[in-house]
Motif scaffolding. Structure first.
Motif, mmCIF file in Angstrom:
data_model
loop_
_atom_site.group_PDB
_atom_site.id
_atom_site.type_symbol
_atom_site.label_atom_id
_atom_site.label_comp_id
_atom_site.label_asym_id
_atom_site.label_seq_id
_atom_site.Cartn_x
_atom_site.Cartn_y
_atom_site.Cartn_z
ATOM 1 N N TRP A 4 0.839 -1.200 0.000
ATOM 2 C CA TRP A 4 0.000 0.000 0.000
ATOM 3 C C TRP A 4 0.870 1.245 0.000
ATOM 4 O O TRP A 4 0.563 2.230 -0.692
ATOM 5 C CB TRP A 4 -0.917 -0.008 1.218
ATOM 6 C CG TRP A 4 -1.929 1.091 1.204
ATOM 7 C CD1 TRP A 4 -3.199 1.044 0.693
ATOM 8 C CD2 TRP A 4 -1.769 2.425 1.720
ATOM 9 N NE1 TRP A 4 -3.834 2.255 0.852
ATOM 10 C CE2 TRP A 4 -2.979 3.117 1.482
ATOM 11 C CE3 TRP A 4 -0.733 3.089 2.368
ATOM 12 C CZ2 TRP A 4 -3.167 4.437 1.854
ATOM 13 C CZ3 TRP A 4 -0.911 4.407 2.735
ATOM 14 C CH2 TRP A 4 -2.118 5.076 2.485
ATOM 15 N N ARG A 49 -2.896 -4.511 -4.864
ATOM 16 C CA ARG A 49 -3.612 -5.585 -4.173
ATOM 17 C C ARG A 49 -3.595 -6.864 -5.032
ATOM 18 O O ARG A 49 -3.434 -7.970 -4.517
ATOM 19 C CB ARG A 49 -5.057 -5.171 -3.885
ATOM 20 C CG ARG A 49 -5.734 -6.018 -2.797
ATOM 21 C CD ARG A 49 -7.232 -5.799 -2.791
ATOM 22 N NE ARG A 49 -7.609 -4.421 -2.583
ATOM 23 C CZ ARG A 49 -7.803 -3.860 -1.388
ATOM 24 N NH1 ARG A 49 -7.621 -4.570 -0.294
ATOM 25 N NH2 ARG A 49 -8.173 -2.583 -1.293
ATOM 26 N N PHE A 87 -3.941 -3.414 4.637
ATOM 27 C CA PHE A 87 -4.220 -2.254 3.795
ATOM 28 C C PHE A 87 -5.044 -1.229 4.566
ATOM 29 O O PHE A 87 -4.790 -0.017 4.487
ATOM 30 C CB PHE A 87 -4.993 -2.695 2.539
ATOM 31 C CG PHE A 87 -4.126 -2.977 1.350
ATOM 32 C CD1 PHE A 87 -3.099 -3.902 1.436
ATOM 33 C CD2 PHE A 87 -4.334 -2.346 0.143
ATOM 34 C CE1 PHE A 87 -2.294 -4.177 0.342
ATOM 35 C CE2 PHE A 87 -3.539 -2.606 -0.964
ATOM 36 C CZ PHE A 87 -2.512 -3.522 -0.864
ATOM 37 N N GLY A 137 -10.558 -6.647 0.587
ATOM 38 C CA GLY A 137 -9.537 -7.683 0.477
ATOM 39 C C GLY A 137 -10.143 -9.070 0.349
ATOM 40 O O GLY A 137 -9.716 -9.879 -0.481
#
Length: 227
Positions: A4, A49, A87, A137
């Motif tokens: 991130w 991601r 994150f 996520g």
């Protein structure tokens, strides 16, 4: 969290270069570049991601090779949850750290007509972002694993929408309420994606011991009470 941070660094560089190559006296242009920078930041976060998902898949294959039963000791859902939470936490830290620095003075919020709800609203927005990244996520990893490209698009779109709503501040009612509606909806979606159901919720709330050991323990506790 490192992934991130790298995405934030790249987005900051793109925004920084764009600002210096444009007319700094044009306020509308600078505001547009700020929105552009936020959109680029969101897209880079989702790209990283995905890169992290690919990295974990490689690591998962290696762990499965080393294990005795040929299975990885960590499931994809666990990795998705940990990744999303990481994150969210680092995003929350960066969202609130400057606000906390300003809160120590020397000015007072509201003294020049600013909203007195600035700090409490920022805290709620940060909380929503941490939860959203966790939910995103879980959904993102599941969509990548099952190749559900529509779900991937919805995750990216909801992330862009959430970031865009923050530009409505200080009209907090218009930003905070929709963001929490998105958080609630995304949380339900992530819960179902992770295998949750209404039956599981009722089972958890009932707190019943269904195995034999639990029944025996319950009976053993009841006998002294009856005597």
């Amino acid at each position: 969290a490192f992934f991130w941070l790298v995405s934030l660094l790249l987005a900051s560089l793109i925004w920084f270069v764009s600002v210096h190559l444009s007319d700094r006296e044009d306020s509308k242009l600078q505001y547009g570049l700020l929105i552009f920078g936020a959109a680029v930041c969101v897209l880079l976060q989702e790209a990283f991601r995905f890169a992290y998902f690919k990295l974990l898949k490689k690591a998962d294959e290696g762990l499965a090779t080393l294990s005795e039963d040929g299975r990885s000791p960590i499931s994809l859902r666990q990795m998705a949850y940990v990744s999303g939470l990481s994150f969210g936490i680092i995003s929350g830290v960066f969202s609130v750290i400057n606000i906390l620095a300003d809160s120590i003075g020397p000015g007072v919020v509201g003294i020049h007509g600013d909203s007195p709800y600035y700090f409490i609203t920022s805290a709620f927005l940060t909380m929503a972002l941490v939860l959203l990244h966790t939910f995103w996520g879980v959904i993102f990893f599941d969509a990548c694993e099952k190749r559900r490209y529509g779900c991937l698009g919805l995750v990216v779109a909801s992330h862009l929408l959430t970031s865009g709503l923050t530009f409505l501040n200080p009209w907090y009612e218009a930003s905070l309420v929709p963001i929490f509606i998105i958080t609630l909806g995304t949380g339900v979606w992530a819960f179902v994606t992770a295998g949750g159901s209404r039956h599981n919720i009722l089972k958890c709330l009932s707190c019943k011991q269904e195995d034999d050991s639990g029944v025996m323990m319950y009976s053993a506790l009841q006998v002294p009470l009856e005597d």
